[in-house]
Write a protein that holds these residues in place. Structure first.
Motif, PDB file in Angstrom:
ATOM      1  N   LEU A 151       0.731  -1.319   0.015  1.00 46.97           N
ATOM      2  CA  LEU A 151      -0.060   0.003  -0.082  1.00 46.97           C
ATOM      3  C   LEU A 151       0.828   1.322   0.081  1.00 46.97           C
ATOM      4  CD1 LEU A 151      -2.949  -1.157   2.504  1.00 46.97           C
ATOM      5  CD2 LEU A 151      -2.982  -0.771  -0.057  1.00 46.97           C
ATOM      6  N   LEU A 152       1.888   1.296   0.840  1.00 49.69           N
ATOM      7  CA  LEU A 152       2.733   2.523   0.590  1.00 49.69           C
ATOM      8  C   LEU A 152       3.354   2.744  -0.446  1.00 49.69           C
ATOM      9  CD1 LEU A 152       4.727   1.780   4.272  1.00 49.69           C
ATOM     10  CD2 LEU A 152       3.080   3.660   3.792  1.00 49.69           C
ATOM     11  N   ALA A 153       3.858   1.650  -1.209  1.00 43.57           N
ATOM     12  CA  ALA A 153       4.453   2.004  -2.481  1.00 43.57           C
ATOM     13  C   ALA A 153       3.216   2.379  -3.620  1.00 43.57           C
ATOM     14  CB  ALA A 153       5.073   0.389  -3.070  1.00 43.57           C
ATOM     15  N   GLY A 205      -2.639   2.085  10.155  1.00 41.18           N
ATOM     16  CA  GLY A 205      -3.431   3.495   9.540  1.00 41.18           C
ATOM     17  C   GLY A 205      -2.903   4.080   8.411  1.00 41.18           C
ATOM     18  N   VAL A 206      -2.391   3.173   7.312  1.00 42.80           N
ATOM     19  CA  VAL A 206      -1.939   3.432   6.037  1.00 42.80           C
ATOM     20  C   VAL A 206      -2.894   4.096   5.197  1.00 42.80           C
ATOM     21  CG1 VAL A 206      -0.845   2.976   3.966  1.00 42.80           C
ATOM     22  CG2 VAL A 206       0.098   2.143   6.171  1.00 42.80           C
ATOM     23  N   THR A 242       3.344  13.217   1.390  1.00 45.82           N
ATOM     24  CA  THR A 242       4.020  12.235   2.209  1.00 45.82           C
ATOM     25  C   THR A 242       4.061  12.876   3.768  1.00 45.82           C
ATOM     26  OG1 THR A 242       5.047  11.243   0.385  1.00 45.82           O
ATOM     27  CG2 THR A 242       5.968  10.706   2.520  1.00 45.82           C
ATOM     28  N   ALA A 243       4.465  13.951   3.587  1.00 44.80           N
ATOM     29  CA  ALA A 243       4.673  14.633   5.133  1.00 44.80           C
ATOM     30  C   ALA A 243       3.339  14.516   5.821  1.00 44.80           C
ATOM     31  CB  ALA A 243       5.162  16.120   4.786  1.00 44.80           C
ATOM     32  N   ILE A 244       2.324  14.749   5.091  1.00 44.66           N
ATOM     33  CA  ILE A 244       0.770  14.931   5.577  1.00 44.66           C
ATOM     34  C   ILE A 244       0.595  13.400   6.421  1.00 44.66           C
ATOM     35  CG2 ILE A 244      -1.665  15.225   5.427  1.00 44.66           C
ATOM     36  CD1 ILE A 244      -0.068  17.769   5.847  1.00 44.66           C
ATOM     37  N   MET A 301       0.569  10.131  10.755  1.00 47.47           N
ATOM     38  CA  MET A 301      -0.771   9.412  10.930  1.00 47.47           C
ATOM     39  C   MET A 301      -0.319   7.846  10.923  1.00 47.47           C
ATOM     40  SD  MET A 301      -3.605  11.761   9.333  1.00 47.47           S
ATOM     41  CE  MET A 301      -2.892  11.924   7.847  1.00 47.47           C
ATOM     42  N   ILE A 302       0.741   7.439  10.244  1.00 45.97           N
ATOM     43  CA  ILE A 302       1.041   6.203  10.079  1.00 45.97           C
ATOM     44  C   ILE A 302       1.970   5.759  11.476  1.00 45.97           C
ATOM     45  CG2 ILE A 302       1.994   4.277   8.721  1.00 45.97           C
ATOM     46  CD1 ILE A 302       1.877   6.323   6.353  1.00 45.97           C
TER      47      ILE A 302
END
Length: 265
Positions: free
Chosen positions: A71-73, A153-154, A215-217, A221-222
């Protein structure tokens, strides 16, 4: 003795501009100018692309690997790096570009509606629609890949981040549409090279990259996130506010009646 009565003459009253009603009219007009089948088809393809990758991931079962890494990728490369900016580009440039070509914009600036509000309504239309669609793409891809669970939380983090990114990109491309008639081409080059290749290569560019701001936002939260080198969430929020404010200011100036011939030039 006849009394003289003075008749009070009053000029016809012109009602104040209703900003809410005007915004709704302007947004409906923006949809009428942008809601072509070709544009809708392009947006649908961009929305379904991350879901297609999630479908391939889910079909492989345990062989697919860690869902968090997947998911991150996918969120970083496909949603943040491709789908969100391209949807914002299509929505942010199409309305003003079409109205400049057919003369509708000239009619709008002759009304009593403040020019900054015309830009704000267009920006509101493009930003909200981009943000909602991008968030739906994130949630849909996450549901296909991991169901209702949200590992670390991704999914929720990137749903918020791409909504923020949609607003910021929409402001950037709305301003671009008022500056040049080649906004679509320039915006596409910007997305592919500046946000794609250069922001990943040169560290300093991260502070001028909306993709890196997203990405900074998302990172705070992750679970376990927020340690990467780059702009902070506070920096990203302030930068987005500056982009929106500059767009409204420049847009209002460009729509100034004596300068109408320079719009999109």
């Amino acid at each position: 003795m006849p009394t003289m009565t003075s008749e009070r003459t009053t000029a016809p009253a012109h009602g104040r501009v209703s900003f809410v009603r005007t915004a709704l009219v302007l947004m409906r007009l923006a949809w009428a100018r942008t809601g072509s089948w070709l544009l809708i088809a392009g947006i649908v393809v961009l929305l379904l692309l991350p879901m297609l990758f999630s479908l391939i991931f889910a079909s492989r079962g345990a062989l697919s690997g860690d869902p968090v890494d997947f998911l991150l990728a996918r969120y970083d490369t496909i949603v943040s790096g491709l789908a969100t900016p391209l949807i914002a580009l299509l929505l942010g440039t199409s309305a003003f570009s079409a109205e400049i070509d057919d003369g509708t914009l000239l009619y709008l600036v002759t009304t009593t509606t403040p020019r900054w509000w015309i830009v704000s309504a267009r920006l509101l239309f493009a930003s909200l629609l981009t943000g909602v669609l991008a968030s739906v793409s994130v949630i849909g891809a996450g549901f296909i890949a991991v169901g209702w669970s949200d590992p670390e939380g991704v999914v929720s983090a990137f749903a918020v981040a791409v909504f923020y990114g949609g607003v910021t990109y929409a402001a950037l491309f709305t301003m671009l549409a008022l500056i040049t008639r080649r906004s679509l081409v320039i915006g596409l080059i910007y997305v592919l090279f500046w946000e794609g290749a250069l922001s990943d290569t040169f560290q300093a560019i991260r502070f001028l990259s909306v993709r890196k701001w997203m990405t900074a936002i998302a990172e705070p939260m992750i679970e376990g996130g927020g340690d990467s080198v780059g702009p902070s969430a506070t920096y990203a929020l302030v930068a987005a506010a500056v982009v929106v404010a500059i767009t409204v200011y420049i847009g209002g100036r460009r729509l100034d009646e004596p300068r109408m011939g320079k719009i999109g030039s």
